[in-house]
Design an enzyme around this catalytic site. Structure first.
Site, PDB file in Angstrom:
ATOM      1  N   GLN A  63       6.063   0.075  -9.255  1.00 29.65           N
ATOM      2  CA  GLN A  63       4.963   0.078 -10.153  1.00 29.65           C
ATOM      3  C   GLN A  63       4.436   1.310 -10.253  1.00 29.65           C
ATOM      4  OE1 GLN A  63       2.378  -2.686  -7.490  1.00 29.65           O
ATOM      5  NE2 GLN A  63       0.516  -1.316  -8.236  1.00 29.65           N
TER       6      GLN A  63
ATOM      7  N   CYS B 201       0.428  -4.318 -10.196  1.00 29.14           N
ATOM      8  CA  CYS B 201       0.945  -5.582  -9.114  1.00 29.14           C
ATOM      9  C   CYS B 201       0.989  -6.968  -9.953  1.00 29.14           C
ATOM     10  CB  CYS B 201       0.280  -5.344  -7.980  1.00 29.14           C
ATOM     11  SG  CYS B 201      -1.298  -5.981  -8.215  1.00 29.14           S
TER      12      CYS B 201
ATOM     13  N   HIS C 221      -4.375  -7.156  -4.214  1.00 30.11           N
ATOM     14  CA  HIS C 221      -2.957  -6.850  -4.499  1.00 30.11           C
ATOM     15  C   HIS C 221      -2.088  -8.138  -4.792  1.00 30.11           C
ATOM     16  CE1 HIS C 221       0.832  -4.553  -4.790  1.00 30.11           C
ATOM     17  NE2 HIS C 221       1.113  -4.796  -3.747  1.00 30.11           N
TER      18      HIS C 221
ATOM     19  N   ASN D 138       7.263  -7.016  -2.932  1.00 35.14           N
ATOM     20  CA  ASN D 138       6.336  -6.344  -3.247  1.00 35.14           C
ATOM     21  C   ASN D 138       7.102  -5.264  -4.309  1.00 35.14           C
ATOM     22  OD1 ASN D 138       3.926  -4.771  -3.460  1.00 35.14           O
ATOM     23  ND2 ASN D 138       3.977  -4.154  -1.231  1.00 35.14           N
TER      24      ASN D 138
END
Ligand code: NAG
Ligand code: NAG
Length: 345
Positions: free
Chosen positions: A145, A151, A288, A309
């Site tokens: 990102q 996110c 997040h 992630n």
């Protein structure tokens, strides 16, 4: 004679003091020199260029503190996971939080209206002992990102890539940038953060999402490129929330498809996580978003979730984190069972 002995004792004592203080002053610059060199090497690896010497000095101080803290953690009691210097090493934890997360914890007043749906996996019991959606080719490669609080979009897109593969048999990397640029009239605000559920809602309203190849990620918000959004490769029909605060319900969902998950991911240990099963202390201030793409158990019996992630492959286990599963708190570790959801297709 006695006097002479005393004198020579004094001389040796003085010498000793001198030696000790010399070695001390030698030791310190050595460590400093090593860290300075390490910082230079780190800058080269990460392509970091500072605007002037003052900025470099400031960043070096932060780098140094982080490296010392990481080393102290790794040299301390073995708690099952390790930290490592990564691309975030010249950022304070506050700076890191501000730029690299991006889940807007939703006040109840902004909960998207379509969220209240029955949990379709409520009675699902055929749960495998371990599961890794990557091995079923339902997970695209790890994305990055950058310094953008997007996110939420990465999490929503990864869950959508998963269900698309499971329904259509084709794994296609989908466009996060379309969400950043075009999903701007609701609750989502590009690099300033957003919600997976409102991303799903937007995607449904537009009839789908185009591919990453067609509308690639730029790392900042731009004008919606409508020439590209006419070509919607994948679509979803709805989305559902996993009943909150139940790792059992989350397991039922993840056993069926990759699931969007919100976590408190802004802590120091999260910032520098590198390997092992994360058991770190973190709260439930979810800030997040990631994607749960599996679960398992280590040979020593620690149960974990496998999280994808969006911080590139240099973070964690090639971009992934294993995080403790079935903790005593109902919220799950770092609040991971609080706001999970998934698209349906
Ligand atoms: C689960 O089972 C209960 C009891 O049989 C039933 O009432 C409920 O509708 C089922 N839920 C789903 C999502 O199938
Ligand atoms: C999301 O989390 C909040 C707590 O932060 C909770 O009150 C809410 O019920 C959760 N919503 C869903 C849909 O999981």
């Amino acid at each position: 004679m006695a006097k002479q002995n005393q004198l020579s004792f004094l001389t040796s004592a003085t010498l000793l003091v001198i030696i000790v203080s010399v070695s001390e002053t030698l030791c310190r610059p050595l460590e400093e020199e090593h860290l300075l060199k390490q910082h230079d090497e780190w800058m080269a690896i990460h392509g970091r260029i500072y605007k002037d010497a003052a900025e470099k000095a400031k960043r070096y101080e932060i780098f140094k503190e982080n490296v010392k803290r990481i080393n102290a953690f790794n040299n301390g009691k073995d708690v099952g996971y390790k930290l490592a210097a990564n691309k975030f090493t010249d950022l304070t934890n506050e700076e890191f939080r501000a730029s690299y997360t991006g889940y807007n914890r939703r006040p109840t007043s902004v909960l998207p209206s379509m969220a209240a749906k029955p949990f379709k996996y409520a009675n699902f019991t055929a749960i495998p002992a371990t599961l890794d959606w990557r091995t079923k080719k339902a997970v695209t490669s790890v994305k990055d990102q950058g310094a953008c609080g997007s996110c939420w979009a990465f999490s929503a897109v990864a869950a959508m890539e998963g269900i698309t593969m499971l329904k259509k048999g084709k794994l296609v990397s989908l466009s996060v940038q379309e969400l950043l640029d075009c999903d701007v009239n609701g609750k989502d605000s590009g690099c300033e953060g957003g919600y997976m559920d409102s991303a799903f809602k937007f995607i449904i309203s537009k009839g789908g999402l185009t591919t990453e190849a067609n509308y690639p990620y730029r790392g900042n918000e731009r004008t919606c490129d409508t020439a590209k959004t006419g070509n919607h490769t994948a679509s979803i029909t709805g989305y559902q929330d996993v009943p909150a605060n139940s790792e059992k319900a989350l397991l039922q969902a993840v056993a069926n498809q990759p699931v969007s998950v919100a976590v408190e991911g802004g802590g120091f240990d999260f910032q520098f996580y590198s390997s092992g099963v994360f058991t770190g202390s973190c709260g439930t201030d979810i800030d997040h978003a990631v994607t749960a793409v599996g679960y398992g158990k280590t040979s020593s019996g620690t149960k974990y979730w496998l999280l994808k992630n969006s911080w590139g492959t240099g973070w964690g286990e090639s971009g992934y984190m294993r995080i403790q599963r079935d903790v005593s708190s109902r919220t799950g570790l770092c609040g991971l069972a609080m706001n999970a959801s998934y698209p349906t297709a």
